[in-house]
Design an enzyme around this catalytic site. Structure first.
Site, PDB file in Angstrom:
ATOM      1  N   SER A 280       0.818  -1.213   0.000  1.00  0.00           N
ATOM      2  CA  SER A 280       0.000   0.000   0.000  1.00  0.00           C
ATOM      3  C   SER A 280       0.848   1.258   0.000  1.00  0.00           C
ATOM      4  O   SER A 280       0.590   2.206  -0.752  1.00  0.00           O
ATOM      5  CB  SER A 280      -0.929  -0.003   1.220  1.00  0.00           C
TER       6      SER A 280
ATOM      7  N   ALA B 184      -3.037   8.979  -2.661  1.00  0.00           N
ATOM      8  CA  ALA B 184      -2.052   9.855  -3.298  1.00  0.00           C
ATOM      9  C   ALA B 184      -2.716  11.102  -3.847  1.00  0.00           C
ATOM     10  O   ALA B 184      -2.207  12.223  -3.702  1.00  0.00           O
ATOM     11  CB  ALA B 184      -1.317   9.102  -4.405  1.00  0.00           C
TER      12      ALA B 184
ATOM     13  N   GLY C 206      -7.326   2.203  -3.956  1.00  0.00           N
ATOM     14  CA  GLY C 206      -7.408   2.979  -2.724  1.00  0.00           C
ATOM     15  C   GLY C 206      -6.127   3.728  -2.419  1.00  0.00           C
ATOM     16  O   GLY C 206      -6.152   4.855  -1.900  1.00  0.00           O
ATOM     17  N   ASP C 207      -4.989   3.142  -2.743  1.00  0.00           N
ATOM     18  CA  ASP C 207      -3.706   3.798  -2.516  1.00  0.00           C
ATOM     19  C   ASP C 207      -3.516   4.971  -3.474  1.00  0.00           C
ATOM     20  O   ASP C 207      -2.973   6.013  -3.096  1.00  0.00           O
ATOM     21  CB  ASP C 207      -2.573   2.793  -2.685  1.00  0.00           C
ATOM     22  N   SER C 208      -3.983   4.810  -4.722  1.00  0.00           N
ATOM     23  CA  SER C 208      -3.939   5.922  -5.672  1.00  0.00           C
ATOM     24  C   SER C 208      -4.883   7.035  -5.240  1.00  0.00           C
ATOM     25  O   SER C 208      -4.589   8.222  -5.435  1.00  0.00           O
ATOM     26  CB  SER C 208      -4.303   5.419  -7.076  1.00  0.00           C
TER      27      SER C 208
END
Length: 346
Positions: free
Chosen positions: A44, A262, A257-259
């Site tokens: 992640s 960001a 979700g990680d993008s």
């Protein structure tokens, strides 16, 4: 010491992604065929760091990999995507973490992770001078790194003392305990908590999303919840904002979700208000699903901003409470010239 917009602390590992699996996973030495398999950068924290670098932020990564081919792969992939790996520690004994992801035809997935050196990751892997050199500190995969989790509050305190903001994406707790004694001290010093809807429910003990977000916001942070096809919700404790999801032809939702994280952090650091930051984050999460793996389709800042502005219902979600108006045109992220004294921690 180089100054950074963002320091990301957490997990980095190769992902072996296979699927979609068209039925249940079978044991008994049965061989099942799938349409796609790939070796991609996972973790992640690593995916978030790459997404933020793609959006134009100066990003440093703090964490740990093994002294093995998997660790070399991680280091090379992060660097290739513009993330500074000068402080990424190489563990001389423990292997790099490794994850296998089995996807299904309906967008679901099973995730199998060998933690490797993640269990050894600790506060000594996050140098104080690196925290002081960063405008924002983001941590991910809280429950995979228990040594770091116990010290994360102190990391966030130091960040705040030096004028930085903080964010946390706990991700799932494989043990299912969601240890409040471990988590609550960190939340007091977390500016933005970034769970998905299931994680928000587990952490708060509330099934209703709005109630769950309100409970978590009451513990200190602004809570930003990723809610899949239903978009995203933010709760400041006094104000609630919702934005819809974008419609895309998704190929692979790994890392979306990680993008999203960001995008939210990048938009916030660029001066956007809460609603606009949510819209950019939703665009980043959606656009990242256009290709296999978590990093292959992450958008640039211009792509994300254009997609957010073009969304048919952008800005139309309900809002309660009051807050300052969003910034219409985001200022550029201030640039600090790089110096040559970034120290290697490998």
């Amino acid at each position: 010491m180089t100054s950074f917009d963002l320091l990301v602390v957490g997990d980095a590992n190769p992902d072996v992604v296979v699927g979609p699996l068209r039925g249940p996973l079978e044991f008994g030495q049965r061989e099942q065929l799938v349409e796609h398999a790939g070796l991609v950068l996972g973790g992640s924290a690593a995916i978030m760091a790459c997404g933020a670098a793609r959006l134009g932020l100066r990003v440093a990564f703090a964490g740990r990999v093994g002294d093995d081919p998997a660790g070399a792969f991680v280091r090379e992939e992060l660097a290739r995507r513009g993330v500074d790996v000068g402080f990424l520690v190489t563990d001389p004994v423990r292997p790099t973490a490794l994850t296998t992801v089995v996807t299904t035809g309906d967008g679901d997935r099973a995730i199998l992770t060998a933690q490797g050196c993640l269990t050894a990751t600790g506060p000594e892997d996050v140098p104080r001078e690196l925290i002081r050199a960063s405008r924002h500190v983001h941590a991910a995969s809280f429950f995979l790194m228990p040594r770091l989790a116990r010290a994360l509050a102190a990391v966030f305190v130091l960040a705040r003392e030096n004028g930085a903001t903080t964010s946390l994406d706990t991700n799932d707790d494989p043990a299912g305990r969601w240890d409040a004694e471990l988590l609550h001290p960190v939340m007091k010093f977390t500016d933005f908590l970034l769970p998905n809807a299931a994680e928000a429910a587990a952490m708060s003990g509330r099934g209703d999303l709005l109630t769950a977000a309100a409970v978590l916001a009451g513990r200190g942070p602004t809570v930003v919840v990723k809610d899949g096809a239903d978009g995203a919700l933010a709760h400041t404790g006094t104000r609630t904002v919702r934005v819809p999801a974008m419609t895309v032809d998704a190929v692979d939702t790994i890392g979306a979700g990680d993008s999203f994280d960001a995008g939210f952090v990048a938009a916030t650091l660029r001066g956007l208000g809460l609603r606009s930051a949510l819209e950019v984050a939703a665009a980043c999460g959606s656009l990242s699903t256009r290709a296999h793996g978590g990093t292959a389709a992450q958008p640039t800042w211009d792509e994300a901003l254009a997609a957010a502005r073009a969304a048919p219902e952008a800005g139309a979600g309900p809002t309660s409470g009051t807050d300052a108006p969003d910034t219409a045109e985001p200022p550029a992220v201030p640039r600090t010239p790089r110096t040559s004294d970034t120290r290697s921690r490998s």
